[in-house]
Design an enzyme around this catalytic site. Structure first.
Site, PDB file in Angstrom:
ATOM      1  CB  CYS A  89      -0.975  -0.034   1.182  1.00  0.00           C
ATOM      2  SG  CYS A  89      -2.333   1.146   0.995  1.00  0.00           S
ATOM      3  CG  HIS A 191      -3.379  -3.554   3.433  1.00  0.00           C
ATOM      4  ND1 HIS A 191      -2.517  -2.855   4.238  1.00  0.00           N
ATOM      5  CD2 HIS A 191      -3.907  -2.643   2.574  1.00  0.00           C
ATOM      6  CE1 HIS A 191      -2.524  -1.571   3.893  1.00  0.00           C
ATOM      7  NE2 HIS A 191      -3.367  -1.429   2.883  1.00  0.00           N
ATOM      8  CD  GLU A 193      -0.846  -5.375   6.161  1.00  0.00           C
ATOM      9  OE1 GLU A 193      -0.574  -5.889   5.066  1.00  0.00           O
ATOM     10  OE2 GLU A 193      -1.321  -4.235   6.289  1.00  0.00           O
TER      11      GLU A 193
END
Lengths: 214, 729
Positions: A89, A191, A193
């Protein structure tokens, strides 16, 4: 033997360093938070993660100020030597602003921030970042950004991930993530994560972190 | 005299009797800066002078309560040595004047309340009210307020996990923007705002002080809005979420390193409010040297420095020996931390400006000696039930169902929450769009379920029952995730309490809320009051927004609202007969809605929590606006699977399908578990298998009448409503 070290960069305004560090731990590596004013990566750094957020509040352009901080000189040296770098990002935006990846991230076609789960199709299966998944295989990973439409010349990069179905942000060629031609520097808007465990809705983000130590 | 020729106190919003009280307390005429401070601290916004006597009725204690109302935010124990900290707050008047910054700084303010307690924010929610979307002004306010909330919340990195919105003419000129923040903190790290230790330093942290937001609490927030609102725009603060994020990180680092004695955020009335609260709470005095306050612009008068509402500032008490460490830590976070004064033993707030004393006020005069007022309590007429025979019966129940799904008040709120980062922190387990957001408590396997809700139509008609309904709807949302509701916060948005029946509605709804909270054992630990939400067009509905926090001991057991599998049994669980009165189906605030029964809701919540613990339910969804038909359709749409149910027609099929009231939940489970769920139900809670999941359509048989919509069409109408309403013009 101690675990492989992964530097997790932290700029003023970085938001996802904690979740990125947990994802690094999740693949058995040791995350080391690294301050933007440092001029060198931590000793023994094997790979670098630039997590998402709003570094410097997106002032000027997303990623523009962070790309000019001292630590980015060390990241460039690391990448030149073939070391792995993963930008997520705002991290992707920083990689483009610093010239480690080609192109730029423009505001979404809708001109608004969009947050939702996305299906990402593996485009180039030959990079380490998709963990051996075949072309066309799908990863479910959320994205959330205001300036995520990649614009550039696809031939200058390897297109690793594309949005499946509707293009959510107007990026060229539905691009969600690219690597450099050498394949060691990867940037993506979604994302990974936040796709690390079943309770969060998906575990598909793990492959990108596993690639850091592969 | 002020510039208008009126006495200064009147320009500042004080009554002549209040000014006399100031003079009497002080034993002299106040200086101009002192008068400005009194006018703000004694404003409704800061003092709650019309509402505080009524708020005493709320239950505020319980075994889990670590910190009740009065501090920056309330805290409840959730085990493992951790407390959940939360509060909801309004930013209505600024948002009506400048929606983007008004809403953004509303988020900033509530986040600082959570930071001030020493907690790490883990969730944001918002409750919104606007005029209907056929009004260009309402579309503008709505669009910009949502952008403002997203801009601020996304940039500071706190996931937005839920909320609610309603559109009604009553909010055309008085929109409501309420924001709630939830944080987590170890018990031993909870900070108070009480200043302590004579000789300790008073430290201003964060942004520099400018001329923004001067008089916001009195000019904007404590008066009705009128035609000259554009002139009030300079009273709206401008937010900088990047600085707030740095401030959040810094305050956490300072607390982790045990460098703080006390912490307080600067909100309404700025330094004046923060310093007087800290002094009064600690029973000490504070001496401020105004020349040391870092300014963004030159030429501020001392009174302006004292009441500026510049954003992203905190006030801390620091031991002298720790000052160097605090300043160094602030430098590393690229922020100012400035020693602006000290703790004294006088109990007075003192301010020096250019070496001269310009303020000396016992802080209790500002915080405790406020003139409180009883609100007039003129009851409104008792409601009469709707005569069903006067309500035309629709020819086509299926079309009526689709129309209801397309009502922006009922339709999907994706257009809103898609603009919010729902996931940052990687702890969001149930995202917006369900009954309540579910967020993991960091470092544990537990989770909190959080929601905001309100039943304003019910409160307008019958404030006691409506207050109850507001609490129970919020708590039911939380219970649907399997969580046990443990505590609540409230934001009481009302019109001018001195006019009409507003004061009575305020008093009665608080009584209803209190009784419901007591029945479900969820004390109020924090709250906010916003009065004077009234314009020349009239008063808003009484809008008691309730935030409820629930606890899940095992995050993995949380229940969502979506159906999962073909052939699962669909259950209707709960109590109460549906009525068209004050329903979305009827579309007007009229009639006598079914009265809530808190004891039966409490039993319903226990059943849902036990079902979650035993993993008996696959979904649970509150039946609210639009009745059973809408709840059923939503569970189908969210699960991308059809469903078919059969229910008794009651008085009439349309009322059975679309009527509202009572405490009802649409749930689904493995057919083999229906009997197990029923066996767990306590007294007054019915568990009825009404149908099965499956197919491409959503179908309701009520007696001999049938309504049927295709899943695809229902989803299109439900998802498309708000985006289309915004694009229409």
């Amino acid at each position: 033997m101690s675990a492989t070290r992964v530097a997790v960069l932290r700029f003023p305004g970085t938001l996802d360093h904690q979740s990125a560090a947990r994802a690094v731990q999740g693949v058995g590596a040791e995350p080391v938070f690294t301050h933007h004013e440092d001029t060198a990566l931590p000793t023994g750094t094997h790979a670098v993660v630039i997590p998402g957020g709003f570094s410097y509040g997106d002032h000027l352009r997303p990623g523009a100020l962070a790309s000019r901080t001292p630590i980015m000189g060390a990241v460039k040296d690391h990448a030149k030597a073939g070391g792995k770098v993963l930008g997520i990002c705002n991290g992707f935006q920083i990689l483009c602003e610093s010239g480690l990846l080609p192109g730029v991230l423009r505001p979404n076609a809708s001109l608004s921030f969009i947050c939702r789960q996305a299906d990402l199709e593996v485009a180039d299966a030959g990079t380490p970042w998709t963990g051996g998944r075949g072309a066309g295989e799908v990863l479910s990973i959320p994205f959330k950004h205001h300036d995520g439409a990649w614009f550039g010349t696809p031939g200058e990069a390897r297109v690793v991930l594309r949005y499946k179905g509707e293009n959510p942000n107007g990026s060229i060629d539905k691009i969600a993530g690219i690597s450099n031609l050498a394949g060691n520097v990867m940037g993506l808007m979604p994302h990974p994560e936040e796709a690390q465990e079943p309770l969060l809705g998906s575990t598909d983000g793990r492959v990108l972190f596993a690639a850091l130590i592969a | 005299m002020g510039e208008s020729g009126k006495p200064l106190y009147e320009e500042l919003g004080l009554l002549a009797t209040e000014y006399d009280r100031v003079v009497q307390l002080m034993g002299r005429e106040p200086t101009d800066p002192e008068l400005v401070m009194f006018s703000l601290m004694w404003s409704e916004h800061c003092s709650y002078k019309h509402s505080k006597p009524l708020l005493k009725g709320f239950p505020t204690t319980g075994p889990r309560v670590v910190m009740g109302p009065g501090e920056n935010a309330g805290a409840v124990d959730v085990g493992d040595g951790l407390a959940i900290v939360f509060k909801v707050e309004s930013h209505n008047h600024p948002s009506a004047v400048e929606p983007f910054q008004g809403a953004a700084t509303g988020v900033g303010g509530i986040v600082r309340d959570i930071i001030a307690v020493g907690a790490t924010p883990i969730a944001l929610l918002d409750s919104l009210r606007f005029g209907t979307l056929d009004s260009a002004r309402s579309r503008f306010l709505f669009r910009r307020a949502v952008e403002g909330i997203g801009h601020y919340g996304n940039c500071i990195g706190i996931p937005n996990v839920g909320g609610e919105v309603q559109f009604d003419d009553r909010y055309e000129d008085s929109c409501l923007v309420n924001a709630m923040c939830v944080g987590v903190v170890p018990h031993h790290k909870i900070l108070s705002c009480a200043a302590k230790g004579i000789g300790n330093r008073l430290v201003l942290i964060g942004n520099r002080t400018g001329r923004d937001g001067i008089g916001g609490a009195s000019v904007l927030a404590s008066a009705e809005l009128g035609d000259d609102d554009a002139d009030k725009r300079p009273s709206v603060q401008v937010g900088d979420p990047f600085t707030e994020r740095k401030l959040m990180d810094l305050c956490q680092a300072l607390n982790d390193a045990d460098l703080l004695v006390a912490l307080q955020d600067l909100g309404a009335a700025g330094l004046t409010s923060a310093a007087s609260e800290m002094a009064s709470r600690g029973g000490v005095g504070l001496a401020i040297d105004l020349d040391r306050v870092p300014l963004r612009e030159q030429g501020l008068a001392p009174g302006e420095v004292l009441v500026s509402e510049s954003q992203e500032r905190m006030l801390a008490i620091v031991e002298p020996a720790k000052m160097d460490a605090v300043v160094e830590m602030a430098r590393r976070h690229e922020l100012d931390a400035t020693d602006i004064g000290e703790v004294t033993g006088t109990g007075e707030l003192e301010a020096l400006w250019r070496g001269e004393e310009v303020v000396r006020i016992p802080s209790l005069y500002l915080t405790d000696d406020v003139p409180f007022y009883d609100v007039p309590r003129d009851p409104a007429p008792a409601p009469a039930a709707i005569d069903l025979s006067t309500v035309p019966e629709p020819d086509d129940l299926s079309a009526a169902w689709l129309a209801l799904l397309g009502d922006p008040n009922v339709a999907s709120k994706r257009w809103i929450f898609q603009q919010y980062d729902q996931l940052v922190g990687a702890g969001t387990m149930r995202r917006p769009g369900g009954d309540a957001g579910v967020v993991r408590i960091p470092g544990t396997n537990r989770a909190v379920a959080v929601t905001l809700d309100c039943a304003e139509w019910h409160t307008e008609i019958d404030p006691y029952a409506g207050g109850m309904a507001s609490v129970l709807e919020a708590a039911r949302n939380v219970a649907c995730t399997g969580a046990v509701p443990i505590a609540a916060t409230d934001c009481l948005n009302y019109a001018n309490p001195e006019k009409g029946s507003t004061g009575w509605r305020l008093a009665e709804s608080i009584r209803g809320m209190a009784d419901a909270l007591t029945a479900i054992d969820a004390p109020i630990v924090s709250g906010n009051v916003s009065l004077y939400n009234e314009s020349p067009r009239g008063p808003i509905y009484p809008t008691p927004v309730v935030g409820v926090v629930g606890l899940l001991d095992d995050a993995a057991t949380s229940i969502g609202s979506a159906f999962h599998h073909h052939d699962d049994a669909i259950l209707l669980i709960g109590y109460g007969e549906p009525r068209v009165d004050a329903s979305r189906y009827l579309g007007r605030c009229d009639g006598a809605p079914t009265a809530p029964e808190p004891a039966r809701d409490a039993a319903l919540f226990r059943l849902l929590a036990e079902c979650a613990r035993q993993r008996l339910l696959k979904s649970a969804h509150d039946v609210s606006e639009g009745g059973l038909a809408v709840a059923l359709a939503e569970s189908c749409i969210n699960g991308d699977v059809g469903g078919q149910v059969a229910i008794p027609a009651g008085r009439r099929a349309d009322e059975a399908m679309f009527g509202e009231g009572g405490g009802r939940v649409i749930a689904s489970c493995d057919p083999r578990h229906v009997a197990d769920v029923a066996a767990l139900a306590g007294e007054g809670v019915h568990v009825v298998q009404v149908g099965a999941v499956g197919g491409d359509d959503v179908v309701i048989d009520a007696g001999s009448s049938t309504a049927r919509v295709s899943l695809r069409e229902a989803a299109q109408v439900w998802e498309g409503s708000i985006p289309q309403a915004l694009e229409a013009q």
